[in-house]
Design an enzyme around this catalytic site. Sequence first.
Site, mmCIF file in Angstrom:
data_model
loop_
_atom_site.group_PDB
_atom_site.id
_atom_site.type_symbol
_atom_site.label_atom_id
_atom_site.label_comp_id
_atom_site.label_asym_id
_atom_site.label_seq_id
_atom_site.Cartn_x
_atom_site.Cartn_y
_atom_site.Cartn_z
ATOM 1 N N ASP A 42 27.680 24.427 44.558
ATOM 2 C CA ASP A 42 26.524 25.268 44.803
ATOM 3 C C ASP A 42 25.469 24.620 45.761
ATOM 4 O O ASP A 42 25.401 23.473 45.979
ATOM 5 C CB ASP A 42 26.021 25.749 43.630
ATOM 6 C CG ASP A 42 24.883 26.888 43.667
ATOM 7 O OD1 ASP A 42 25.008 27.757 44.359
ATOM 8 O OD2 ASP A 42 23.809 26.825 42.920
ATOM 9 N N SER A 43 24.400 25.351 45.956
ATOM 10 C CA SER A 43 23.363 24.699 46.757
ATOM 11 C C SER A 43 22.291 24.010 45.797
ATOM 12 O O SER A 43 21.651 23.275 46.331
ATOM 13 C CB SER A 43 22.454 25.916 47.189
ATOM 14 O OG SER A 43 21.902 26.593 46.357
ATOM 15 N N TYR B 9 20.518 28.504 50.173
ATOM 16 C CA TYR B 9 21.536 28.827 51.076
ATOM 17 C C TYR B 9 21.244 30.572 51.311
ATOM 18 O O TYR B 9 21.702 30.859 52.434
ATOM 19 C CB TYR B 9 23.077 28.683 50.221
ATOM 20 C CG TYR B 9 23.550 27.525 50.450
ATOM 21 C CD1 TYR B 9 23.161 26.339 50.724
ATOM 22 C CD2 TYR B 9 25.189 27.566 49.853
ATOM 23 C CE1 TYR B 9 24.018 25.174 50.623
ATOM 24 C CE2 TYR B 9 25.830 26.549 50.149
ATOM 25 C CZ TYR B 9 25.239 25.168 50.238
ATOM 26 O OH TYR B 9 26.055 23.978 50.477
ATOM 27 N N GLY B 10 20.638 30.983 50.510
ATOM 28 C CA GLY B 10 20.487 32.392 50.845
ATOM 29 C C GLY B 10 19.630 32.974 52.196
ATOM 30 O O GLY B 10 19.656 33.910 52.714
ATOM 31 N N CYS C 286 28.772 29.974 44.126
ATOM 32 C CA CYS C 286 27.514 30.335 44.746
ATOM 33 C C CYS C 286 28.017 31.759 45.400
ATOM 34 O O CYS C 286 28.855 31.761 45.857
ATOM 35 C CB CYS C 286 27.120 29.273 45.894
ATOM 36 S SG CYS C 286 25.888 29.856 47.088
ATOM 37 N N ASN C 287 27.201 32.505 45.082
ATOM 38 C CA ASN C 287 27.755 33.808 45.907
ATOM 39 C C ASN C 287 27.071 33.867 47.355
ATOM 40 O O ASN C 287 27.955 34.640 48.125
ATOM 41 C CB ASN C 287 26.554 34.995 45.028
ATOM 42 C CG ASN C 287 27.019 35.288 43.648
ATOM 43 O OD1 ASN C 287 27.921 36.237 43.504
ATOM 44 N ND2 ASN C 287 26.723 34.492 42.693
ATOM 45 N N GLU D 150 15.157 26.985 40.555
ATOM 46 C CA GLU D 150 15.190 25.616 40.961
ATOM 47 C C GLU D 150 14.118 24.835 40.775
ATOM 48 O O GLU D 150 14.161 23.553 40.434
ATOM 49 C CB GLU D 150 15.864 25.744 42.438
ATOM 50 C CG GLU D 150 16.440 24.212 43.096
ATOM 51 C CD GLU D 150 17.804 23.917 42.374
ATOM 52 O OE1 GLU D 150 18.485 22.880 42.554
ATOM 53 O OE2 GLU D 150 18.771 25.125 42.174
ATOM 54 N N CYS E 86 23.868 35.855 41.895
ATOM 55 C CA CYS E 86 23.502 34.652 42.490
ATOM 56 C C CYS E 86 23.642 33.799 41.103
ATOM 57 O O CYS E 86 23.181 34.372 40.020
ATOM 58 C CB CYS E 86 21.973 34.602 42.858
ATOM 59 S SG CYS E 86 21.585 32.821 43.025
ATOM 60 N N THR E 87 24.096 32.582 41.310
ATOM 61 C CA THR E 87 24.736 31.803 40.119
ATOM 62 C C THR E 87 23.446 31.062 39.447
ATOM 63 O O THR E 87 23.476 30.488 38.348
ATOM 64 C CB THR E 87 25.600 30.657 40.350
ATOM 65 O OG1 THR E 87 25.251 29.991 41.544
ATOM 66 C CG2 THR E 87 27.090 31.484 40.833
ATOM 67 N N HIS E 88 22.252 31.129 40.008
ATOM 68 C CA HIS E 88 21.015 30.775 39.710
ATOM 69 C C HIS E 88 20.489 31.718 38.284
ATOM 70 O O HIS E 88 19.658 31.226 37.446
ATOM 71 C CB HIS E 88 19.919 30.529 40.474
ATOM 72 C CG HIS E 88 20.013 29.235 41.181
ATOM 73 N ND1 HIS E 88 20.848 29.116 41.919
ATOM 74 C CD2 HIS E 88 19.006 28.133 41.182
ATOM 75 C CE1 HIS E 88 20.928 27.892 42.881
ATOM 76 N NE2 HIS E 88 19.857 27.350 42.129
#
Length: 208
Positions: free
Chosen positions: A13-14, A45-46, A76-77, A156, A186-188
């Site tokens: 992921d980012s 990344y978004g 990561c989406n 983050e 979003c995986t966050h």
Amino acid sequence: MNSSSNRPVGVFDSGIGGLTVAQAIKKTLPNEQFLYFGDTAHLPYGEKSSNAIKQYILDIGQFLIEKGCKALVIACNSASSVFDTYPELAEQLPIKVIDVIIPVVQEVAHSNGSEIGIIGTHQTIGSGVYENKLLEENPGLRVQSLATPLLAPMIEEGFINNKISKAVIHDYLKQFDHLESLILGCTHYPLVKPEINNYFEGKVNLLD
Ligand code: DGL
């Protein structure tokens, strides 16, 4: 090289978001080894172009293959939306690659009501991948998509469960009409799932 069964599964992921995915996989497959790559040099990344993200996927994929990984999970989406848009990427990575969008679409399209919301980064929402794939699976859905670009950097940076995260989440989510389910695209976002749940007073099914 290790025998295939001992080789790790690469997850990337980012940043820290993909750890929510790694944790979920670990629960289901407790005997697997994992190698995690958080690309914080390029976070978020978004906000990056599809071309930039394509290159990150190839570079990280190659790195994890060199480290002996037998499969790659794009946790990561934003990167998954690029991977799903450009089929040539799969051809350039000679191992099994699993993204996070297709499994959610398959799970959600027929079993979580017809009023579905999606939140995600500019990249994920702008790609239209969730919406298109959901409607392909089930044209009867009403899908509302919303880019929520502040959320991943906020999480983050550790702004979780405080007045700033509450205000940001409230301001974004008030833009939705009635929803039965909301995809946390979003995986966050699972890291603020309790706050999102509070906003909806537990009345909306949250899917990650
Ligand atoms: N966790 C990521 C996602 O699922 C990336 C967030 C970001 O780096 O913008 O989209």
